[in-house]
Design a protein around this motif. Structure first.
Motif, PDB file in Angstrom:
ATOM      1  N   VAL A   1       0.821  -1.202   0.000  1.00  0.00           N
ATOM      2  CA  VAL A   1       0.000   0.000   0.000  1.00  0.00           C
ATOM      3  C   VAL A   1       0.858   1.257   0.000  1.00  0.00           C
ATOM      4  N   VAL A   2       1.846   1.245   0.842  1.00  0.00           N
ATOM      5  CA  VAL A   2       2.654   2.439   1.041  1.00  0.00           C
ATOM      6  C   VAL A   2       3.970   2.280   0.291  1.00  0.00           C
ATOM      7  N   PRO A   3       4.330   3.247  -0.520  1.00  0.00           N
ATOM      8  CA  PRO A   3       5.623   3.125  -1.202  1.00  0.00           C
ATOM      9  C   PRO A   3       6.764   3.199  -0.211  1.00  0.00           C
ATOM     10  N   GLU A   4       7.848   2.601  -0.584  1.00  0.00           N
ATOM     11  CA  GLU A   4       8.977   2.470   0.328  1.00  0.00           C
ATOM     12  C   GLU A   4       9.492   3.815   0.804  1.00  0.00           C
ATOM     13  N   SER A   5       9.449   4.789  -0.086  1.00  0.00           N
ATOM     14  CA  SER A   5       9.981   6.097   0.287  1.00  0.00           C
ATOM     15  C   SER A   5       9.228   6.670   1.487  1.00  0.00           C
ATOM     16  N   CYS A   6       7.939   6.473   1.510  1.00  0.00           N
ATOM     17  CA  CYS A   6       7.167   6.987   2.648  1.00  0.00           C
ATOM     18  C   CYS A   6       7.582   6.311   3.938  1.00  0.00           C
TER      19      CYS A   6
ATOM     20  N   GLY B   1      13.754  12.487   6.827  1.00  0.00           N
ATOM     21  CA  GLY B   1      12.901  12.407   8.001  1.00  0.00           C
ATOM     22  C   GLY B   1      13.591  12.979   9.241  1.00  0.00           C
ATOM     23  N   VAL B   2      14.858  12.609   9.405  1.00  0.00           N
ATOM     24  CA  VAL B   2      15.574  13.092  10.586  1.00  0.00           C
ATOM     25  C   VAL B   2      15.693  14.608  10.558  1.00  0.00           C
ATOM     26  N   SER B   3      16.026  15.126   9.388  1.00  0.00           N
ATOM     27  CA  SER B   3      16.194  16.574   9.276  1.00  0.00           C
ATOM     28  C   SER B   3      14.903  17.313   9.539  1.00  0.00           C
TER      29      SER B   3
ATOM     30  N   ALA C   1       8.367  25.201   4.208  1.00  0.00           N
ATOM     31  CA  ALA C   1       7.452  25.034   3.077  1.00  0.00           C
ATOM     32  C   ALA C   1       7.926  23.925   2.152  1.00  0.00           C
ATOM     33  N   ILE C   2       9.240  23.915   1.900  1.00  0.00           N
ATOM     34  CA  ILE C   2       9.766  22.882   0.996  1.00  0.00           C
ATOM     35  C   ILE C   2       9.504  21.504   1.575  1.00  0.00           C
ATOM     36  N   ILE C   3       9.772  21.364   2.859  1.00  0.00           N
ATOM     37  CA  ILE C   3       9.568  20.046   3.460  1.00  0.00           C
ATOM     38  C   ILE C   3       8.106  19.646   3.377  1.00  0.00           C
ATOM     39  N   THR C   4       7.230  20.608   3.595  1.00  0.00           N
ATOM     40  CA  THR C   4       5.806  20.278   3.496  1.00  0.00           C
ATOM     41  C   THR C   4       5.448  19.807   2.105  1.00  0.00           C
ATOM     42  N   VAL C   5       5.953  20.513   1.117  1.00  0.00           N
ATOM     43  CA  VAL C   5       5.663  20.107  -0.258  1.00  0.00           C
ATOM     44  C   VAL C   5       6.210  18.707  -0.523  1.00  0.00           C
ATOM     45  N   ILE C   6       7.437  18.475  -0.084  1.00  0.00           N
ATOM     46  CA  ILE C   6       8.040  17.165  -0.311  1.00  0.00           C
ATOM     47  C   ILE C   6       7.202  16.087   0.354  1.00  0.00           C
ATOM     48  N   PHE C   7       6.846  16.334   1.603  1.00  0.00           N
ATOM     49  CA  PHE C   7       6.041  15.339   2.305  1.00  0.00           C
ATOM     50  C   PHE C   7       4.727  15.098   1.595  1.00  0.00           C
ATOM     51  N   PHE C   8       4.105  16.167   1.188  1.00  0.00           N
ATOM     52  CA  PHE C   8       2.825  16.002   0.521  1.00  0.00           C
ATOM     53  C   PHE C   8       2.978  15.182  -0.747  1.00  0.00           C
ATOM     54  N   THR C   9       3.957  15.567  -1.585  1.00  0.00           N
ATOM     55  CA  THR C   9       4.081  14.839  -2.842  1.00  0.00           C
ATOM     56  C   THR C   9       4.450  13.389  -2.591  1.00  0.00           C
ATOM     57  N   VAL C  10       5.397  13.165  -1.717  1.00  0.00           N
ATOM     58  CA  VAL C  10       5.837  11.781  -1.537  1.00  0.00           C
ATOM     59  C   VAL C  10       4.751  10.955  -0.857  1.00  0.00           C
TER      60      VAL C  10
END
Lengths: 727, 216
Positions: free
Chosen positions: A84-89, A355-357, A437-446
């Motif tokens: 269900v969940v891609p590995e990157s997530c 994730g750590v960052s 903002a960048i991290i939010t976008v990245i999280f959202f897309t991924v």
């Protein structure tokens, strides 16, 4: 070695170890003290000592990599989640957890340092992607990919930057301090589609190759645009103002960055190919050449602020055909596996660090800014793709449908490159806001897009990757079509796509190959190498399965004897051959065996199984099986006697073994006598133009062939005898 | 391009346009090329094709040239070869390379596929008997490899043989011991190149044929 961020490293694991070892160490030292317990202050000789500082950095790096690998292992043990969940997530999630743990211990975690990312983590992934890039598909769609990469990214950057500036002007947001140039800089960072994220997600959904190459190609080629825009806006935001001259320089810079990067890559690729020509005596270091030349190409491009990614891709693409022709099969396997391994580890580490960052980094959450960034990213991507496709479709033969457009737009994932570029910004309040903002976008897309793309693909019934059945017929017809279309274009007088491709191929064959490929393989046409590879595959399958009862796949279903003319009357007349003729035959067969062996040595592409040429027994068995397979394959493709012009030539090629066999059957021995010794000679190119060879070997084959079918394993139990043994 | 279309040419062009599916501009451009190749005559012969310099390095040029003079490509029921062709036949052969338009239905696409594959089939089947025999297929492979110089005939043969075997296994599957495989029929050929997407691969962009490039 790379600094893992700031001052104190992650000592948790080390701490635990320390805790374990320290008591042990001290316990062992005690007895010494007591035994030596005289008045001397002499320190007892430490049998067991503890010195963590000495190995701290490599130790911690190894621990991190181990963590990444354990995660990878873990995900595949729990199948349902990973479906269900891609590995990157999952990896980002793990990174969040680890970051949280570290933070809870009030420790400073390593963050995704820009230098670490760009110099060590990114190149393996790009090289892996570039080396195995499907060239044909890529060049066919190059126009489309370039338009998406260049124009699309520019549009995204300016749209997002401009709109964000407009947003910042709103009184409510208290963002008046953000200048236009900063916004444009932000726009350029967040607009680029990220190859790592795209690869991570697209590889799991097995989408059809066209869409894959469009999105992935775009993510690779937009690096040049991103680099230029980033440096441009960075310079300008220091300078404070932009003039027309600057804009012009920007365009010029783009051309220099992209073309320069490609040029650097091509140069290194050619040098690498040339070097591989001479490595026949030191096979072990061959893979290293490939890796190092590619890495040097990347680094050299980075020195001049050229596009490192394009350089790396160009190097891999240019080098590959020549290197593959020169290196041994083991080296090829090594290269393949090492690239996969490194890119896999890199990818995992990138996501974990992301994730750590996230947990670590100073954040400045501004609702308006972040939400609008997210919305604008999506909107601009959709608008960009739809608008560009409208224009592109006028020039394409295979138009992009609405479904394709949707997938291309939805697949525009942002990833770690955006984060790292953001990290490079000068440290101030706006930087933190941008990073958030960048991290939010990245999280959202991924997370969101990455998780939902698979059900969407199934829902929309997008074409999936065709199981490549790489048949020889398709290969023949692909080449045939190439020539046909080139010919038609020439007749039309139209210098189109095929014309130039043909010219390039001819140039390659006539000049370049001679320089860069060693030995006789430089003159080999592609169809033959393809066919030989296929043959090798079959032979290897036979060896691995170790049973001759199972015929190779592409010759399996049809009972082979059916490809045979009706007229073949099974007559038994088997005339004899003179001794001299026989000698001639043997000499030629022996020579061809040498050639075959040489060719076989440099081809095989498949899993690491025991190299047949290193072990005598298996060599003989391998040859025998290959020969056996050949014989069975070619046995019944006899052309009807009445239609040939030169029966003798063809006959000899087909059954050199049978020739020898039938010679032995001279005295009317029953066909069951076939079960005796086979001759381990491959029926390769025997070019005997021989008039008085028996015309009836044709018929002779029909008969033994049927017996062949009945006694499949007859020939494989005993090793091949000496060729001289023949009566 | 405006000077090409005289009012006298229009009715002819519209008729041809209906027959072949080309647009009027494309027909005009191709007509110009036709005149150039034929030295302003009305018919093309084989030697006109031999005069095209770029075509000489093409390994399958003889087959391409033959395809233009093959009556089977003019209409479905004809057979045999001619020695000279007019502009209409030229266009008819060229129309096999038109890309499928986006607005086609699935059935129309299927027809386009069949036509293009039929063209290919005719190119291989040189003796007009409706099947591609082993010998003919071997000839195809030999021609393909002929450009690369020193070629072992045997390799070409083995490639063709392997290909035939593959066709046999795909088309007929399991065969009884006393059956045999004569050659590739058109139906087998269709099945063979099923996943090949020939309607998009076998297409040339006739749209942007610029008049200036014809000055060769």
């Amino acid at each position: 070695m790379a600094e893992l961020g700031s001052a104190r490293r992650l000592p948790r694991f080390g701490f635990l170890l320390m805790l374990l070892l320290l008591p042990a160490g001290s316990a062992l030292e005690e007895p010494h003290h007591r035994t030596n317990g005289s008045a001397t202050h002499k320190k007892a000789f430490p049998v067991l000592d503890f010195n963590y500082e000495h190995v701290r950095i490599p130790f911690e790096i190894s621990l991190w990599i181990l963590l990444a690998l354990f995660m990878k292992l873990g995900f595949h043990i729990i199948p349902r989640v990973s479906h269900v969940v891609p590995e990157s997530c999952l990896l980002i999630f793990v990174g969040l957890l680890v970051g949280g743990i570290i933070k809870a211990m009030h420790d400073k975690a390593p963050i995704l340092d820009t230098k670490l990312f760009f110099l060590y983590l990114l190149p393996p992934i790009i090289l892996d992607a570039g080396y195995f890039l499907p060239i044909r598909l890529f060049t066919e769609n190059l126009g489309t990919i370039l338009v998406f990469a260049v124009v699309g990214t520019l549009w995204n950057a300016f749209f997002i930057g401009g709109m964000m500036f407009a947003i910042c002007q709103i009184e409510v947001a208290h963002l008046g301090g953000v200048s236009l140039l900063s916004c444009l800089l932000f726009g350029s960072i967040v607009s680029a589609v990220d190859p790592v994220a795209v690869l991570a997600v697209f590889e799991e959904i097995h989408i059809n190759e066209l869409l894959y190459i469009l999105v992935f190609g775009e993510s690779l080629l937009n690096d040049a645009v991103t680099v230029v825009l980033y440096h441009l806006f960075e310079e300008f935001s220091h300078a404070g103002s932009v003039t027309m001259g600057d804009a012009f320089l920007g365009v010029l810079s783009f051309l220099v960055v992209s073309l320069g990067g490609i040029l650097a890559g091509v140069v290194y690729g050619i040098v690498g190919a040339f070097t591989s020509r001479f490595t026949s005596h030191s096979r072990v270091i061959e893979p290293l050449f490939v890796f190092l030349y590619s890495y040097m190409a990347y680094l050299s491009a980075e020195v001049f602020h050229l596009s490192g990614i394009m350089s790396l891709i160009a190097c891999g693409v240019v080098m590959r055909p020549y290197v593959e022709a020169n290196i041994s099969h083991k080296s090829y396997t090594t290269i393949k596996y090492f690239l996969k391994m490194w890119s896999s580890v890199s990818e995992t580490l990138i996501f974990i660090f992301l994730g750590v960052s996230t947990v670590e980094g100073p954040h400045n959450w501004n609702w308006l800014f972040v939400v609008f960034t997210l919305v604008l990213c999506l909107v601009s991507r959709v608008l960009g793709v739809v608008g560009l496709t409208f224009i592109i479709n006028k020039f394409r033969i295979v138009k992009l449908t609405k479904k394709d457009q949707f997938i291309v737009a939805y697949g525009g994932l942002r990833g770690a490159i955006a984060f790292s570029l953001g990290f490079l910004l000068p440290d101030d309040e706006t930087k933190h806001m941008f990073l958030t903002a960048i991290i939010t976008v990245i999280f959202f897309t991924v997370f969101v897009q990455g998780m939902t793309i698979r059900p969407l693909v199934e829902l929309l019934a997008v074409k999936r990757k065709k199981e490549s059945r790489r048949s020889i017929n398709e290969e023949i017809h692909t080449q045939f079509l190439d020539h046909l279309l080139t010919g038609i274009e020439d007749i039309c007088g139209h210098y189109g796509h095929h014309h130039w491709k043909d010219k390039l191929t001819r140039f390659n064959e006539n000049y370049v190959k001679k320089w860069l490929i060693s030995g006789e393989r430089s003159a080999e046409p592609q169809l033959i190498s393809f066919y030989n590879k296929l043959e090798m595959k079959q032979a290897m399958m036979l060896v691995e399965s170790n049973s001759s009862a199972r015929l190779p796949t592409f010759a399996s279903a049809a009972s082979l004897q059916n490809v045979q003319p009706k007229e073949a009357a099974p007559r038994r007349a088997i005339p004899s051959i003179s001794k001299t003729r026989e000698e001639e035959i043997r000499k030629i067969l022996r020579a061809n065996l040498q050639k075959t062996r040489q060719r076989l040595r440099s081809y095989s592409r498949h899993d690491l199984f025991m190299d047949p040429f290193e072990d005598n027994m298996s060599e003989v068995r391998f040859r025998k099986q290959q020969v056996d397979m050949e014989r069975r394959m070619s046995h019944y493709l006899t052309v009807p006697a009445k239609r040939q012009e030169t029966p003798s030539v063809r006959k000899v090629w087909f059954e050199p073994e049978h020739k020898v066999h039938t010679y032995d059957l001279d005295d009317g021995e029953s066909p069951a006598g076939l079960s005796f010794r086979p001759k381990p000679r491959p029926p390769e190119g025997v070019d005997l133009v021989d008039e008085d060879t028996p015309q009836n070997t044709n018929q002779g084959t029909a008969q033994p062939g049927q017996e062949e079918k009945l006694k499949p394993s007859c020939c494989l139990s005993d090793p091949g005898p000496n060729t001289e043994e023949e009566a | 391009m405006g000077t090409l279309q005289s009012s006298a040419g229009h009715p002819l062009y519209t008729e041809l346009s209906e027959k072949t599916g080309f647009s009027a501009e494309q027909i005009a451009v191709l007509h110009k090329r036709f005149k150039q190749l034929s030295h302003n005559e009305d018919i093309l012969r084989r030697q006109h094709f031999d005069e095209i310099p770029d075509l000489s390095c093409n390994p399958i040029r003889s087959q391409i040239t033959e395809a233009f003079f093959d009556k089977r490509n003019f209409s479905r029921s004809n057979e045999g070869k001619v020695n000279e062709i007019g502009f209409e036949e030229f266009l008819l052969v060229m129309s096999h390379f038109r890309p499928p338009s986006q607005s086609m239905t699935q059935e129309q696409r299927e027809n386009v596929r069949r036509e293009k594959l039929r063209f290919l089939f005719n190119m291989h089947d040189t003796d007009n008997d409706g099947t591609i025999t082993l010998e003919e297929y071997r000839h195809v492979v030999e021609e393909l490899l002929s450009r690369s110089g020193a070629l072992e005939k045997e390799t070409a043969k083995s490639i063709a043989d392997a290909a035939m075997l593959e066709v046999a296994s795909i088309s007929v599957g399991h065969m009884e011991p006393d059956e045999f495989y004569e050659g590739i029929t058109f139906e087998h050929f269709l099945k063979l190149l099923d996943g090949f997407e020939i309607e998009s691969k076998m297409s040339i962009r006739f749209l942007n044929v610029d008049a200036t490039t014809l000055c060769k």
